[in-house]
Design a protein around this motif. Structure first.
Motif, PDB file in Angstrom:
ATOM      1  N   GLY A 256       0.815  -1.209   0.000  1.00 13.09           N
ATOM      2  CA  GLY A 256       0.000   0.000   0.000  1.00 13.09           C
ATOM      3  C   GLY A 256       0.851   1.261   0.000  1.00 13.09           C
ATOM      4  O   GLY A 256       2.075   1.219  -0.143  1.00 13.09           O
ATOM      5  N   PHE A 257       0.202   2.400   0.196  1.00 11.24           N
ATOM      6  CA  PHE A 257       0.887   3.695   0.116  1.00 11.24           C
ATOM      7  C   PHE A 257       0.059   4.728   0.848  1.00 11.24           C
ATOM      8  O   PHE A 257      -1.088   4.483   1.226  1.00 11.24           O
ATOM      9  CB  PHE A 257       1.080   4.100  -1.350  1.00 11.24           C
ATOM     10  N   GLU A 258       0.664   5.896   1.036  1.00  9.04           N
ATOM     11  CA  GLU A 258      -0.006   7.009   1.727  1.00  9.04           C
ATOM     12  C   GLU A 258      -0.015   8.232   0.824  1.00  9.04           C
ATOM     13  O   GLU A 258       0.736   8.310  -0.152  1.00  9.04           O
ATOM     14  CB  GLU A 258       0.740   7.349   3.026  1.00  9.04           C
ATOM     15  N   GLU A 259      -0.850   9.190   1.169  1.00  6.29           N
ATOM     16  CA  GLU A 259      -0.843  10.447   0.438  1.00  6.29           C
ATOM     17  C   GLU A 259       0.529  11.091   0.526  1.00  6.29           C
ATOM     18  O   GLU A 259       1.201  11.021   1.550  1.00  6.29           O
ATOM     19  CB  GLU A 259      -1.906  11.396   0.988  1.00  6.29           C
ATOM     20  N   ASN A 260       0.950  11.693  -0.578  1.00  4.99           N
ATOM     21  CA  ASN A 260       2.247  12.365  -0.750  1.00  4.99           C
ATOM     22  C   ASN A 260       3.404  11.405  -0.969  1.00  4.99           C
ATOM     23  O   ASN A 260       4.551  11.841  -1.087  1.00  4.99           O
ATOM     24  CB  ASN A 260       2.566  13.310   0.418  1.00  4.99           C
ATOM     25  N   ASP A 261       3.138  10.092  -1.047  1.00  8.36           N
ATOM     26  CA  ASP A 261       4.193   9.156  -1.430  1.00  8.36           C
ATOM     27  C   ASP A 261       4.582   9.398  -2.883  1.00  8.36           C
ATOM     28  O   ASP A 261       3.765   9.800  -3.717  1.00  8.36           O
ATOM     29  CB  ASP A 261       3.722   7.706  -1.273  1.00  8.36           C
TER      30      ASP A 261
END
Length: 713
Positions: A256-261
């Motif tokens: 997964g990932f997060e915002e601003n990655d």
């Protein structure tokens, strides 16, 4: 107009480049972008992205079918791309009995994988700058035709020097409208087979309503496999071929990932027109695009009527309809966005600055550039409208089939018996291809509808069309009657009829055939160009090239990237939201969830129907290892990458070069993006790779495909 369009495709952008803007050559990453990319989160070296001597990311990215992008995701040649990129191939392989387009398809082993008639993937081998060599062949005293001929002679030499006796395909491309040149070396594989696809209710969930919109909830993916001979070389289809062992395949991340990655995309963007002058923008908004939109809708309305009546017609025309519908909404979105952003007005300001700069130069080289360009557009506004009405009509198979077959048949008739025997198999294959899936009632009504529209709206129309319209009051009924009678009296009315003619060909019968006469009239008008038009086009091309050259001199410290022209590019940016939207259930508006997909579900609806099994999986929360750490199943997500048509199917990669998603669309608010980049609104919409894997694993039960992947957990 055709040379004009070609020139506009080979442009670049003139304003200061923002961090997330640009479609960059891989060979320039280290010099132009690497520092910025590191700051944003890239953990790879430039050599790991693009290397000639070692395996790198570029070896996993392929051009798919000539118009999309795909990526290699296993060491057995497994290819991932969009459902809409594979749409035509899936429809081709479908029948009423085995409707893979609507019901999905999953091969259990290699033997069950299906070969479409014509599908290839293209691997990028290397590229190089040949600008000095190419520009040494031309001078300012040449006409545009002389310049083109000199460049083509040198292109032929470069291709011969680099194709290694036909092993590779070599393409020399012009950039900055003929101010720079690069050659590209490719290796093509033609044995590509369908491995798996979700049903249309997943792969095209949301249909035309959701197209270009956010929030999105579609599983827009399909799987293919590249096959090679026993030594790994390209080979035509054979049962002896084996899955390709590629130089490199992408690892697949389910972390997964997060915002601003950090997020980067590699792919084959088709075209952008960011050097387009204000006059060109105004021409598109007021003349060209409205004609395209109106003519597209006219075709779609007729096609839909017949497609709804017969399942086989729906399969045969599904890909054509989807293509027209996509551009119909795209062109209307472009009109709205370009008007809203007042793009032409901002371009005019830049052009006036350039004109003031040009007048201050010691040379007169750039002084008359903008006046020539502006006058050209004023002279071609109405012809651009005409050309767009005519282009949409020429998408009707019945408008072009008689001309294509007729010209080949004229050649065939003129040959001696031995030559005819040589030509006949090729002609028979062309006949089979052109009539395959053709539904005459649909074709006749679409052509009659387009002829009525063209005769009503366009200026200086094809002479035969004008004569028919004048004789019959240009009514829809009259055109339908004319086309019905023309078809009835034509040798082209069916494959059987034309084959019978070919058994006893007669040149006079062919040349007087009513459909051949009409088709020839349309194609001749499409290609027609007066001496005055040729003169102004030559002046325009030279002025446009000088405008780009001069604007780069005017701003020498800027970083420039070439406009898209279906060559491999890299774009980088971040995972990023749009403002909160109450229609999206997600906590942040950079992703969507299966919950939101279920909320859109409308049983039996053509666009928002859903397989019961998917509903059951949601209700049981059987998401497996693909759920986000917060418990939801992600579906689609947003980045601010700079992409355009042709990027469909491109991999979205994290800072480690791991696959996190599959790009498939942009947002309608940024439809002006092909002309001017908006860093606040521009978004790429992608399928989360976790949703793709969930559908392969939990929905389809194709766990053997999951086992092929290099999963990063």
């Amino acid at each position: 107009m055709k040379k004009l369009l070609f020139c506009l495709f080979l442009a670049t952008f003139i304003l200061p480049v923002r961090a997330n803007e640009g479609m960059w050559f891989l060979m320039h990453i280290e010099r132009l972008n690497y520092v910025d990319m590191q700051k944003m989160g890239l953990q790879l070296t430039p050599e790991e992205i693009y290397s000639i001597n070692n395996h790198s990311l570029k070896d996993a990215i392929v051009q798919f079918g000539g118009g999309c992008t795909a990526e290699i995701i296993s060491d057995k040649g497994l290819v991932l791309t969009n459902h809409h990129c594979g749409y035509g191939n899936i429809a081709e392989l479908s029948t009423e009995e085995n409707d893979y387009l609507n019901n999905g398809f999953w091969a259990k082993n290699y033997e069950e994988e299906l070969k479409p008639e014509n599908l290839s993937v293209r691997f990028f081998v290397r590229m190089d700058d040949v600008s000095k060599r190419m520009l040494a062949q031309v001078n300012d005293s040449m006409s545009e035709d002389e310049r083109e001929a000199a460049l083509n002679r040198e292109i032929a030499k470069i291709q011969e020097e680099n194709n290694e006796d036909g092993k590779y395909t070599v393409s020399v491309k012009s950039f900055y409208s003929g101010n720079e040149f690069y050659y590209f070396v490719y290796e093509d594989y033609n044995d590509v087979r369908l491995v798996g696809t979700p049903p249309k209710d997943i792969g095209k969930f949301g249909g035309d309503t959701d197209n270009w919109e956010w929030p999105r909830h579609t599983g827009d993916f399909s799987l293919f496999r590249v096959y090679a001979d026993q030594d790994g070389n390209p080979a035509e289809y054979s049962e002896d071929n084996v899955p390709l062992n590629p130089k490199y395949h992408l690892p697949t991340s389910i972390r997964g990932f997060e915002e601003n990655d950090f997020a980067m995309i590699l792919g084959y963007p088709g075209r952008t027109n960011r050097w387009m002058p204000a006059g060109g923008i105004e021409q598109n908004v007021e003349y060209a695009y409205p004609a395209w939109v109106e003519a597209s809708k006219a075709s779609m309305d007729v096609m839909k009527k017949y497609m709804d009546e017969k399942p086989q017609v729906n399969l045969d025309y599904a890909s054509s309809y989807a293509g027209i519908a996509n551009y119909w909404k795209n062109r209307q979105g472009m009109i709205d966005a370009l008007k809203q952003h007042k793009t032409a007005k901002s371009k005019r300001k830049e052009e006036k600055k350039f004109q003031r700069w040009a007048k201050k130069q010691k040379t007169d080289k750039y002084k008359n550039v903008m006046p020539v360009i502006n006058e050209y557009y004023s002279k071609t506004n109405k012809s651009s409208e005409h050309d767009n009405y005519l282009m949409l009509m020429l998408r009707t198979r019945l408008a072009t089939l008689p001309y294509r077959l007729g010209k080949t048949t004229e050649y065939y008739i003129d040959q001696n018996e031995a030559k005819q025997a040589e030509v006949l198999p090729k002609l028979e294959k062309e006949i089979n291809n052109l009539y395959d899936g053709l539904y005459l009632p649909l074709e006749k009504e679409v052509l009659a509808t387009q002829l009525k529209l063209y005769s009503d709206k366009a200026d200086n129309i094809a002479p035969k069309v004008k004569a028919i319209a004048d004789e019959n009051n240009n009514s829809q009924e009259a055109w339908q009657t004319y086309i019905d009678q023309a078809v009835e009296n034509s040798i082209f009315k069916s494959e059987e009829s034309f084959t019978a003619f070919l058994n006893n060909p007669d040149m006079e019968v062919l040349k007087n055939d009513p459909l051949y006469v009409l088709s020839t009239d349309l194609l001749t008008r499409y290609r027609a160009k007066s001496d005055e038009e040729k003169e102004w086009e030559d002046k325009y091309q030279k002025a446009f090239r000088l405008m780009i050259q001069g604007m780069r001199k005017q701003n020498p410290d800027e970083k420039y990237y070439p406009d898209a022209n279906s060559t491999l590019r890299l774009t980088y940016g971040k995972i990023i939201s749009l403002p909160k939207d109450p229609s999206n259930d997600a906590k942040k508006n950079y992703y969507t969830t299966l919950k939101g997909t279920i909320a859109k579900y409308q049983p039996g609806d053509e666009e928002f129907n859903m397989p019961k099994k998917l509903v059951d999986l949601y209700e049981s929360r059987d998401f497996g290892q693909y759920a986000d750490k917060d418990g939801y199943l992600p579906v689609n997500f947003l980045t601010d990458n700079d992409i355009t048509g042709g990027n469909s199917g491109s991999p979205v990669l994290n800072g480690k070069g791991e696959l996190i998603g599959l790009a498939f669309d942009g947002n309608i608010e940024a439809m002006a993006g092909d002309v001017i980049f908006d860093d606040k609104l521009q978004r790429t919409i992608s399928v989360d790779i976790r949703y793709v894997l969930f559908l392969i694993d939990k929905y389809a039960g194709a766990t053997h495909l999951i086992d092929e992947l290099t999963l990063v957990k």
